[in-house]
Design a protein around this motif. Structure first.
Motif, PDB file in Angstrom:
ATOM      1  N   UNK A 177      50.990   7.365   5.088  1.00 31.85           N
ATOM      2  CA  UNK A 177      51.322   8.674   5.644  1.00 31.85           C
ATOM      3  C   UNK A 177      52.032   9.539   4.596  1.00 31.85           C
ATOM      4  N   UNK A 178      53.022   8.947   3.914  1.00 31.82           N
ATOM      5  CA  UNK A 178      53.797   9.706   2.927  1.00 31.82           C
ATOM      6  C   UNK A 178      52.937  10.196   1.764  1.00 31.82           C
ATOM      7  N   UNK A 179      52.053   9.353   1.272  1.00 32.66           N
ATOM      8  CA  UNK A 179      51.303   9.692   0.060  1.00 32.66           C
ATOM      9  C   UNK A 179      50.019  10.464   0.310  1.00 32.66           C
ATOM     10  N   UNK A 180      49.298  10.149   1.384  1.00 33.73           N
ATOM     11  CA  UNK A 180      47.979  10.760   1.593  1.00 33.73           C
ATOM     12  C   UNK A 180      47.805  11.451   2.935  1.00 33.73           C
ATOM     13  N   UNK A 181      48.823  11.384   3.793  1.00 33.83           N
ATOM     14  CA  UNK A 181      48.683  11.976   5.111  1.00 33.83           C
ATOM     15  C   UNK A 181      47.761  11.190   6.014  1.00 33.83           C
ATOM     16  N   UNK A 182      47.523   9.921   5.705  1.00 34.44           N
ATOM     17  CA  UNK A 182      46.665   9.047   6.513  1.00 34.44           C
ATOM     18  C   UNK A 182      47.558   8.348   7.536  1.00 34.44           C
ATOM     19  N   UNK A 183      47.239   8.558   8.816  1.00 34.67           N
ATOM     20  CA  UNK A 183      48.038   7.966   9.895  1.00 34.67           C
ATOM     21  C   UNK A 183      47.239   6.826  10.522  1.00 34.67           C
ATOM     22  N   UNK A 184      47.745   5.623  10.384  1.00 26.91           N
ATOM     23  CA  UNK A 184      47.089   4.446  10.945  1.00 26.91           C
ATOM     24  C   UNK A 184      47.697   4.079  12.289  1.00 26.91           C
ATOM     25  N   UNK A 185      46.833   3.819  13.265  1.00 26.45           N
ATOM     26  CA  UNK A 185      47.279   3.272  14.549  1.00 26.45           C
ATOM     27  C   UNK A 185      47.372   1.754  14.454  1.00 26.45           C
ATOM     28  N   UNK A 186      46.462   1.166  13.679  1.00 20.63           N
ATOM     29  CA  UNK A 186      46.437  -0.281  13.442  1.00 20.63           C
ATOM     30  C   UNK A 186      46.646  -0.544  11.964  1.00 20.63           C
ATOM     31  N   UNK A 187      47.099  -1.728  11.639  1.00 20.58           N
ATOM     32  CA  UNK A 187      47.318  -2.108  10.246  1.00 20.58           C
ATOM     33  C   UNK A 187      45.968  -2.234   9.541  1.00 20.58           C
ATOM     34  N   UNK A 188      45.835  -1.653   8.333  1.00 21.50           N
ATOM     35  CA  UNK A 188      44.587  -1.836   7.577  1.00 21.50           C
ATOM     36  C   UNK A 188      44.348  -3.320   7.277  1.00 21.50           C
ATOM     37  N   UNK A 189      43.123  -3.631   6.890  1.00 17.62           N
ATOM     38  CA  UNK A 189      42.739  -5.018   6.614  1.00 17.62           C
ATOM     39  C   UNK A 189      43.505  -5.566   5.408  1.00 17.62           C
ATOM     40  N   UNK A 190      44.193  -6.697   5.613  1.00 15.43           N
ATOM     41  CA  UNK A 190      44.863  -7.395   4.508  1.00 15.43           C
ATOM     42  C   UNK A 190      43.807  -8.184   3.751  1.00 15.43           C
ATOM     43  N   UNK A 191      43.769  -8.036   2.413  1.00 18.33           N
ATOM     44  CA  UNK A 191      42.737  -8.783   1.685  1.00 18.33           C
ATOM     45  C   UNK A 191      43.288  -9.870   0.776  1.00 18.33           C
ATOM     46  N   UNK A 192      44.466  -9.684   0.172  1.00 16.21           N
ATOM     47  CA  UNK A 192      45.072 -10.776  -0.587  1.00 16.21           C
ATOM     48  C   UNK A 192      46.518 -10.443  -0.935  1.00 16.21           C
ATOM     49  N   UNK A 193      47.236 -11.481  -1.326  1.00 16.96           N
ATOM     50  CA  UNK A 193      48.635 -11.334  -1.727  1.00 16.96           C
ATOM     51  C   UNK A 193      48.773 -11.785  -3.173  1.00 16.96           C
ATOM     52  N   UNK A 194      49.526 -11.031  -3.944  1.00 16.59           N
ATOM     53  CA  UNK A 194      49.789 -11.352  -5.345  1.00 16.59           C
ATOM     54  C   UNK A 194      51.226 -11.849  -5.445  1.00 16.59           C
ATOM     55  N   UNK A 195      51.414 -12.956  -6.157  1.00 11.81           N
ATOM     56  CA  UNK A 195      52.752 -13.517  -6.334  1.00 11.81           C
ATOM     57  C   UNK A 195      53.556 -12.683  -7.326  1.00 11.81           C
ATOM     58  N   UNK A 196      54.860 -12.678  -7.147  1.00  9.19           N
ATOM     59  CA  UNK A 196      55.748 -11.966  -8.060  1.00  9.19           C
ATOM     60  C   UNK A 196      55.686 -12.611  -9.445  1.00  9.19           C
ATOM     61  N   UNK A 197      55.547 -11.763 -10.458  1.00  9.34           N
ATOM     62  CA  UNK A 197      55.476 -12.236 -11.844  1.00  9.34           C
ATOM     63  C   UNK A 197      55.791 -11.066 -12.780  1.00  9.34           C
ATOM     64  N   UNK A 198      55.829 -11.342 -14.063  1.00  5.22           N
ATOM     65  CA  UNK A 198      56.128 -10.292 -15.041  1.00  5.22           C
ATOM     66  C   UNK A 198      55.146  -9.126 -14.927  1.00  5.22           C
ATOM     67  N   UNK A 199      53.864  -9.439 -14.740  1.00  6.72           N
ATOM     68  CA  UNK A 199      52.825  -8.403 -14.685  1.00  6.72           C
ATOM     69  C   UNK A 199      52.944  -7.495 -13.462  1.00  6.72           C
ATOM     70  N   UNK A 200      53.568  -7.974 -12.399  1.00 10.73           N
ATOM     71  CA  UNK A 200      53.755  -7.148 -11.200  1.00 10.73           C
ATOM     72  C   UNK A 200      55.161  -6.552 -11.131  1.00 10.73           C
ATOM     73  N   UNK A 201      55.907  -6.671 -12.210  1.00 12.45           N
ATOM     74  CA  UNK A 201      57.288  -6.189 -12.241  1.00 12.45           C
ATOM     75  C   UNK A 201      58.134  -6.940 -11.208  1.00 12.45           C
TER      76      UNK A 201
END
Length: 144
Positions: free
Chosen positions: A86-110
């Motif tokens: 909503x803040x960045x694109x004005x897109x208002x979701x009623x439902x959560x978008x599809x989760x596709x994967x999770x990335x673990x915390x590491x140097x590359x992800x700050x």
């Protein structure tokens, strides 16, 4: 909320909350924390990208996901992706978008644990932050 007043949950190696700190402290000390990314695709299969502002404290001027942002303290990943969309694109979701994967915390992800979501849309999109003094992104464009 401006970046100097943002508070993030600090998490351990298992992505469990162990405390909280300001955005500046989290980034300065390299503490593990949480973020979300949303990839929006159009009918042609192109992904919507945003170019980060040169004012950002991390990765200034680089291309980024359709929507990206930190998970605020006390917020969960799903709540964060809905708020950021909503803040960045004005897109208002009623439902959560599809989760596709999770990335673990590491140097590359700050040191961010990051859930990545997917959504299909032709828009319209509005750069809601472009009218703010410290816009987080400067350009929105589809990439093939």
């Amino acid at each position: 909320m401006n970046e100097n007043s943002e508070i993030f949950d600090i998490v351990n190696d298992s992505d469990e909350v162990i405390g909280s700190a300001s955005r500046n402290e989290v980034h300065k000390r390299g503490l593990k924390h949480r973020s979300v990314h949303l990839l929006i695709f159009n009918k042609q299969g192109s992904v919507l990208l945003q170019k980060r502002s040169m004012e950002k404290d991390t990765f200034p001027g680089t291309w980024d996901s359709s929507v990206s942002g930190h998970v605020d303290s006390g917020e969960n990943y799903d709540e964060a992706v809905i708020r950021e969309s909503w803040e960045e694109l004005g897109v208002k979701f009623e439902l959560v978008p599809e989760k596709i994967f999770k990335v673990a915390a590491c140097k590359e992800t700050d040191n961010e644990f990051c859930w990545v979501y997917r959504h299909f849309s032709e828009g319209p999109f509005s750069d809601r932050k472009s009218t703010r003094l410290n816009s987080s992104h400067q350009i929105i464009s589809y990439a093939v």
